[in-house]
Design an enzyme around this catalytic site. Structure first.
Site, PDB file in Angstrom:
ATOM      1  N   HIS A  20       0.820  -1.221   0.000  1.00 24.99           N
ATOM      2  CA  HIS A  20       0.000   0.000   0.000  1.00 24.99           C
ATOM      3  C   HIS A  20       0.851   1.268   0.000  1.00 24.99           C
ATOM      4  CE1 HIS A  20      -3.846  -2.115   0.577  1.00 24.99           C
ATOM      5  NE2 HIS A  20      -3.160  -2.940   1.341  1.00 24.99           N
ATOM      6  N   ASN A  40     -10.354  -2.638   2.663  1.00 23.95           N
ATOM      7  CA  ASN A  40     -10.067  -2.630   1.228  1.00 23.95           C
ATOM      8  C   ASN A  40     -11.345  -2.291   0.465  1.00 23.95           C
ATOM      9  OD1 ASN A  40      -7.299  -3.300   1.104  1.00 23.95           O
ATOM     10  ND2 ASN A  40      -7.748  -5.462   1.386  1.00 23.95           N
TER      11      ASN A  40
END
Ligand code: NDP
Length: 502
Positions: free
Chosen positions: A64, A136
């Protein structure tokens, strides 16, 4: 500009100083021995400037790394007090928040419009401390046991020798880990390539828990549904976008908020009473599974709106530290094995990346008083070591009115049973397939075609034996899935004959 106007403008500007705050007379010319001469080592400000530049980058997130974020507010419009005592979830509560969206695999400079799962991290600055939901844009994940997480991420990163992403590594791992099938199908479907952060849903993904004033526990799934509608790009559209800009998500999010079209997400939950989990046909704490809407309907809670771009990306987004370990009274974790691994690993990632006192950084600081007995450490920037000026109460227990335990924050006891052992995490029978089948049937004809093509695109250069193993999994989901991907592979690479991509 006339000289007079320039002098006037300068008069309003702040004075340039050293990092120690002393006024600095010259930020252009080195201190040298003569006009052509060598630089003197006593030009400390030159050395300071160069040394500071060398330290401008902090380690990027291992996963990420590429992200986009903004500030906003969470509004609770419905009463869910029967499930939770959390003040942040009380009807009428309005809580300041920070959101950070991201891709998973790409590095800091990677293109935004890549097919990848998107991180959907929310930090709520509640009056009872920070609550972080680190989710997510998918309700599920590739693996269900933390043991497999570092290996999975290695397959998403660069090959040791070629330093290129490796389709072979990805499909080798996925085909040997059939629990990944649900997420892989989601990823290769339309939702695997959203147009921008505003047009995707967010999910807490894990099963968490809520507990109320009476000490009753409920299992919960968190959902954030975009009010802008779900929008996606095809692979071909994305390739065109990336050719023109690698920053399409950043541009879209920043410009939308800057033009005051504030994006909103509806906040909903699914609830399961504590005892019900024991009798469910599948494991409700398995991160590769959803709870069906028909069995656990969505309950309205409120919404959040992003309405403020940050003023400094590094300070407020790059240094933002989200961790599922941050919960508040009335909200807690569950036996989800992946969640338990993340409760450790996210906070630990921040200790490595930002230092042991990462919660002293303004973007991570709770907006409520913090009192504990943690002492010292690097970059300890909050005055008084959290003692609130009570300098004699620096250990516990103490007789000097130091911070004291709040028993009302104790969650109800959780019954755990079973022998300590390493239980095989792999699904039995249809366990890894039945929910993939349900998703496959959600896709219409057009999306199924795109699923086959996107999957085949992602399999470029992957050896036959790995592709055949994966096709075997698709066949167990639905014969049409296997045949669709096989036909797309034949079309693109002459799969089954002499391959043209190897
Ligand atoms: P439903 O049959 O009640 O609804 C279908 C779900 O699929 C909706 O949540 C919809 O999201 C979502 N969806 C629609 N198109 C896509 C797509 N292209 N890619 C991914 N998701 C899509 O759902 P069920 O609860 O009966 O579950 C059936 C399957 O739906 C599951 O196996 C799961 O894969 C998928 N799903 C389920 C979710 C859940 O929490 N139950 C959440 C998301 C997906 P939306 O309403 O936002 O359009």
């Amino acid at each position: 500009m006339t000289d007079n106007k320039m002098t006037e403008a300068k008069a309003k500007r702040p004075v340039l100083t050293t990092t120690a705050g002393s006024p600095w007379p010259n930020n252009q010319d080195s201190l040298t021995a003569g006009v052509r001469g060598s630089v003197l080592v006593q030009d400390y400000q030159l050395l300071e400037k160069l040394a500071h530049q060398n330290r401008e980058r902090i380690p990027e997130r291992t996963v990420h790394a590429k992200g986009w974020g903004a500030r906003g507010k969470l509004h609770i419009t419905h009463d869910i007090g029967r499930y939770t005592k959390a003040k942040v979830l009380k009807k009428g509560a309005v809580t300041p928040m920070l959101a950070r969206f991201s891709t998973v695999a790409g590095e800091l400079g990677a293109a935004d419009a890549e097919r990848d799962v998107r991180g959907f991290s929310l930090k709520f600055y509640t009056e009872e401390g920070n609550w972080d939901l680190v989710g997510n844009n998918t309700p599920i994940f590739f693996v269900r046991d933390g043991y497999k997480f570092p290996d999975f991420i290695h397959t998403q990163k660069r090959h040791p020798r070629t330093h290129l992403r490796s389709n072979t590594a990805m499909w080798d791992f996925w085909s040997l880990s059939p629990e990944s099938l649900h997420q892989v199908t989601y990823l290769m479907g339309d939702r695997g390539l959203p147009t921008d952060p505003m047009h995707m849903n967010g999910y807490g993904s894990h099963t968490y828990s809520l507990w109320n004033e009476k000490g009753e526990r409920y299992w919960v799934k968190f959902h954030f549904k975009t009010e802008q509608g779900v929008k996606f790009h095809t692979n071909e559209e994305a390739a065109e976008i990336i050719a023109g800009s690698r920053e399409s998500f950043q541009e879209a999010l920043f410009n939308t908020i800057e033009s005051k079209k504030f994006p909103r997400w509806k906040f909903q939950i699914q609830i399961m009473p504590e005892k019900e989990a024991e009798n469910l046909a599948f494991n409700p704490f398995d991160l590769t599974k959803v709870w069906y809407h028909a069995d656990y309907p969505l309950i309205d809670v409120g919404y959040f709106e992003l309405n403020h771009n940050v003023d400094d990306y590094f300070a407020e987004i790059e240094q933002a530290a989200f961790s599922p370990s941050n919960i508040v009274p009335g909200i807690s974790w569950s036996p989800d094995k992946m969640l338990q691994a993340r409760v450790f690993s996210y906070a630990d990632a921040h200790r490595y990346r930002l230092g042991g006192n990462y919660e002293h950084i303004p973007v991570n600081q709770p907006r409520c008083p913090v009192h504990n007995y943690h002492r010292d450490g690097e970059m300890n920037t909050v005055g008084g070591n959290q003692l609130g000026g009570n300098v004699n109460a620096y250990y516990e227990p103490n007789s000097f009115n130091g911070a004291f335990e709040d028993k009302s924050a104790q969650e109800p006891p959780l019954r755990i049973c079973g022998d300590a052992a390493r239980y095989d995490h792999q699904g039995r029978g249809d366990d890894d397939y039945f929910q993939v089948r349900a998703l496959f049937h959600v896709f219409d004809k057009g999306e199924k075609e795109r699923l086959y093509n996107n999957t085949a695109d992602a399999m470029k250069g992957v050896p036959d034996f790995i592709i055949e193993r994966q096709l075997g999994h698709y066949a167990k989901v639905d014969k049409a899935y296997e045949q669709g991907v096989r036909a797309a592979l034949k079309d693109k690479y002459n799969f089954g004959g002499k391959r043209n991509d190897l």
